[in-house]
Scaffold this motif. Structure first.
Motif, PDB file in Angstrom:
ATOM      1  N   MET A 159       0.730  -1.181   0.097  1.00  0.00           N
ATOM      2  CA  MET A 159      -0.127  -0.049  -0.158  1.00  0.00           C
ATOM      3  C   MET A 159       0.876   1.191   0.105  1.00  0.00           C
ATOM      4  N   ARG A 160       0.865   1.914  -0.987  1.00  0.00           N
ATOM      5  CA  ARG A 160       1.629   3.152  -1.113  1.00  0.00           C
ATOM      6  C   ARG A 160       0.738   4.098  -0.299  1.00  0.00           C
ATOM      7  N   TRP A 161       1.602   5.379   0.225  1.00  0.00           N
ATOM      8  CA  TRP A 161       0.795   6.636   0.981  1.00  0.00           C
ATOM      9  C   TRP A 161      -0.428   6.991   0.415  1.00  0.00           C
ATOM     10  N   ASP A 162      -0.100   7.185  -0.858  1.00  0.00           N
ATOM     11  CA  ASP A 162      -0.930   8.160  -1.598  1.00  0.00           C
ATOM     12  C   ASP A 162      -2.438   7.266  -1.807  1.00  0.00           C
ATOM     13  N   TYR A 163      -2.553   5.836  -1.733  1.00  0.00           N
ATOM     14  CA  TYR A 163      -3.672   5.300  -1.728  1.00  0.00           C
ATOM     15  C   TYR A 163      -4.667   5.764  -0.602  1.00  0.00           C
ATOM     16  N   LEU A 164      -4.243   6.303   0.526  1.00  0.00           N
ATOM     17  CA  LEU A 164      -5.360   6.772   1.408  1.00  0.00           C
ATOM     18  C   LEU A 164      -6.176   7.946   0.753  1.00  0.00           C
ATOM     19  N   TYR A 165      -5.624   8.643  -0.340  1.00  0.00           N
ATOM     20  CA  TYR A 165      -6.199   9.828  -0.717  1.00  0.00           C
ATOM     21  C   TYR A 165      -6.496   9.532  -2.327  1.00  0.00           C
ATOM     22  N   ARG A 166      -5.719   8.711  -2.881  1.00  0.00           N
ATOM     23  CA  ARG A 166      -6.115   8.620  -4.608  1.00  0.00           C
ATOM     24  C   ARG A 166      -7.709   8.143  -4.780  1.00  0.00           C
ATOM     25  N   TYR A 167      -7.921   7.395  -3.818  1.00  0.00           N
ATOM     26  CA  TYR A 167      -9.715   6.761  -3.903  1.00  0.00           C
ATOM     27  C   TYR A 167     -10.428   7.518  -2.864  1.00  0.00           C
ATOM     28  N   TYR A 168     -10.073   8.514  -2.214  1.00  0.00           N
ATOM     29  CA  TYR A 168     -10.751   9.059  -1.152  1.00  0.00           C
ATOM     30  C   TYR A 168     -12.271   9.372  -1.313  1.00  0.00           C
ATOM     31  N   ASP A 169     -12.503  10.004  -2.277  1.00  0.00           N
ATOM     32  CA  ASP A 169     -13.718  10.602  -2.623  1.00  0.00           C
ATOM     33  C   ASP A 169     -14.750   9.240  -2.790  1.00  0.00           C
ATOM     34  N   ARG A 170     -14.216   8.120  -3.132  1.00  0.00           N
ATOM     35  CA  ARG A 170     -15.129   6.932  -3.224  1.00  0.00           C
ATOM     36  C   ARG A 170     -15.071   5.949  -1.979  1.00  0.00           C
ATOM     37  N   TYR A 171     -14.345   6.396  -1.239  1.00  0.00           N
ATOM     38  CA  TYR A 171     -14.309   5.448   0.101  1.00  0.00           C
ATOM     39  C   TYR A 171     -15.684   5.672   0.925  1.00  0.00           C
ATOM     40  N   GLY A 172     -16.034   4.879   1.804  1.00  0.00           N
ATOM     41  CA  GLY A 172     -17.199   5.135   2.536  1.00  0.00           C
ATOM     42  C   GLY A 172     -16.625   5.759   3.808  1.00  0.00           C
ATOM     43  N   ASP A 173     -17.643   5.912   4.580  1.00  0.00           N
ATOM     44  CA  ASP A 173     -17.161   6.664   6.044  1.00  0.00           C
ATOM     45  C   ASP A 173     -16.427   5.692   7.098  1.00  0.00           C
ATOM     46  N   GLY A 174     -16.895   4.395   7.100  1.00  0.00           N
ATOM     47  CA  GLY A 174     -16.485   3.725   7.917  1.00  0.00           C
ATOM     48  C   GLY A 174     -15.056   2.892   8.034  1.00  0.00           C
ATOM     49  N   GLY A 175     -14.362   2.969   6.904  1.00  0.00           N
ATOM     50  CA  GLY A 175     -12.936   2.412   6.591  1.00  0.00           C
ATOM     51  C   GLY A 175     -11.932   3.519   6.642  1.00  0.00           C
ATOM     52  N   PHE A 176     -11.121   3.475   5.459  1.00  0.00           N
ATOM     53  CA  PHE A 176     -10.071   4.636   5.287  1.00  0.00           C
ATOM     54  C   PHE A 176     -10.523   6.012   6.107  1.00  0.00           C
ATOM     55  N   LYS A 177     -11.639   6.477   5.644  1.00  0.00           N
ATOM     56  CA  LYS A 177     -11.919   7.652   6.122  1.00  0.00           C
ATOM     57  C   LYS A 177     -12.143   7.696   7.583  1.00  0.00           C
TER      58      LYS A 177
END
Length: 537
Positions: free
Chosen positions: A35-53
């Protein structure tokens, strides 16, 4: 008066005995492989509220966390996270390395003195014997006089064994032969009843029958290259595009299972079973669950970081993590467990993809270079086989050949360095025994010193130009010092963690001493990291 004083001392003594050290009920180490660091944010808009967000909105993120050694490989990464140490001191030089004394390649967790538990395969002939240092999980067991439990789980043997340390109560990994979880006689004589029952469900077969299609309409995956391209490997079958027909895979069925997002789901399924069966976090002491999600690495290697497959994998993982966090809240208690999420390494973009998008690629066919180098050495020194092995970007010289022919090793090194640095893809070729005398940036000197051990390291190491690659054209790989391979996520969550973030540069070596400070235990015995004070405040 004397009676009053005695009574007061007795009361104070009883009060003191009633106090206990404040620790979390459970520590969960969660390593997302590749997992690259930027994966926290690359897909951020598509993440739900309960996981990475949720991790980012409630936890503390160390935004500039780096790996301080080479190579950036799985075994070295998991070892560093849990020992707070580096290959030079913990002995895990990579997934594989060349042992000069034995004159052979060594796999990081190989141990033929133990046997497989749970299968007839040899995949369980593994242990932490090659890990010289102890781990934060070992230290917690020692600090509680072995009352705490450590359970480690991963599809990869090395990603389970090394985090579990030497004192793990049980470490489990996935077996391609049986399609279930196995272990080693290092830990146990037989699988627990609950593991046998879990294996009997044949869950990988259930997941494979579903086939792997995108979670959302494929046209919505606008953070990725189009599905049909020339950058990707196949998944078991002849197709490289969605839907991946996993139900039809016959040959190497369970090996292919690893390269699906279902492998992550299955690992978290096993984690929940372990918490329930072992009563983790419910026994009055702090237990430790070490998890590594390996399928992100298999998928990344096959399809590359700009693929729809990787994007879909992280969207699915986000949902899986949300479910897992809710389970921890319900069973352990919200705020009663301490969790950290990090990675063992990142990954580079596919070199053909970079080239097609006009980004310089320092391509190097190392096998061809080695043939050319050997020929040049033979012509100059009139001796064959001067190089014994190349692995982890390092050339090992054949000391036996040099001694037999009275050849000066220093002269050979100078010749090799001069030869390699004439290659346009090589930035530096460095004598590993004289790193500090090299004219290279100071941060690279630190990285290389952390990577060098005289008994296990090679003689010359190559430092590629940025976006350097070594003989691969489809999929993706990792291992170099560059940020795409060494800039990793590190998010702390749960027990006593205040929301926030820091852009101060910290290192993978800092994770274990930070845990030690929070748990009030001794840090691992080869730890060189520092406590991340922003986390423990």
């Amino acid at each position: 008066m004397r009676k009053i004083a005695v009574l007061l001392l007795a009361v104070l003594s009883i009060a003191g005995q009633g106090q206990s050290l404040n620790r979390p009920k459970l520590v969960v180490g969660l390593v997302v492989d590749q997992m690259r660091w930027d994966y926290l944010y690359r897909y951020y808009d598509r993440y739900g509220d309960g996981g990475f967000k949720r991790l980012l909105s409630e936890g503390f993120s160390c935004e500039n966390t780096f790996i301080p050694y080479l190579p950036a490989h799985t075994a070295a990464g998991h070892s560093c996270i849990y020992t707070g140490s580096v290959p030079a001191l913990n002995g895990i030089m990579g997934n594989y390395w060349y042992d000069k004394s034995q004159k052979k390649i060594v796999y990081c967790t190989d141990d033929t003195t133990v046997s497989t538990v749970g299968s007839s395969s040899t995949a369980g002939e593994m242990s932490p014997a090659n890990l010289w240092a102890n781990t934060i999980t070992d230290q917690l067991r020692l600090a509680t006089n072995f009352k705490t439990k450590t359970i480690s789980i991963a599809l990869k043997d090395r990603a389970s064994i090394l985090p579990g340390g030497h004192l793990s109560n049980a470490s489990y990994w996935f077996d391609n032969a049986s399609g279930g979880w196995i272990s080693s006689s290092y830990y146990m004589k037989d699988l627990p009843t609950w593991v046998k029952a879990f294996n009997a469900k044949k869950t990988p077969d259930v997941y494979l029958k579903q086939n792997w299609n995108t979670l959302y309409p494929i046209a919505s995956y606008d953070q990725s290259t189009t599905d049909s391209n020339r950058y990707e490997n196949k998944l078991g079958t002849e197709d490289i595009t969605f839907p991946h027909k996993t139900a039809t895979i016959v040959a190497n069925r369970y090996e292919s299972f690893r390269t699906t997002p279902f492998g992550n789901t299955y690992t978290l399924d096993m984690a929940r079973e372990a918490i329930k069966a072992e009563q983790l976090g419910k026994r009055g002491v702090t237990d430790f669950l070490a998890l590594s999600l390996s399928s992100t690495d298999y998928i990344g290697h096959s399809f590359g970081p700009n693929s729809i497959e990787v994007e879909d994998t992280y969207l699915r993982l986000d949902k899986d993590l949300s479910t897992f966090f809710k389970y921890l809240d319900a069973t352990i208690g919200k705020g009663q467990y301490l969790l950290f999420l990090t990675s063992d390494h990142g990954v580079a973009h596919n070199p053909t993809f970079l080239y097609d998008n006009k980004i310089n690629v320092a391509g190097l066919e190392e096998a061809a270079l080695r043939v050319s180098l050997n020929d040049s050495l033979q012509n100059h020194f009139k001796v064959k086989n001067i190089i014994a092995r190349y692995i982890n970007y390092q050339y090992y010289l054949n000391d036996t050949v040099l001694a037999k022919n009275s050849i000066d090793k220093k002269e050979v090194k100078r010749y090799i360095i001069d030869f390699l640095e004439r290659n346009p893809s090589v930035d530096f070729a460095i004598d590993m025994s004289n790193i500090n005398l090299s004219s290279i940036p100071g941060n690279l000197k630190t990285v290389l010193n952390n990577s060098y051990n005289p008994s296990l390291s090679g003689d010359i190491i190559i430092i590629f130009k940025p976006a350097g690659v070594d003989s691969w054209r489809v999929g993706a790989s990792h291992g170099l010092w560059n940020p795409y391979d060494t800039h990793i996520p590190l998010v702390w969550f749960g027990w006593k963690i205040k929301h926030g973030n820091s852009n101060r540069e910290v290192y993978m070596t800092d994770i274990a001493p930070t845990l030690a400070a929070m748990l009030h235990i001794q840090m691992p015995d080869a730890s060189i990291g520092k406590v991340i004070t922003e986390v423990v405040q």
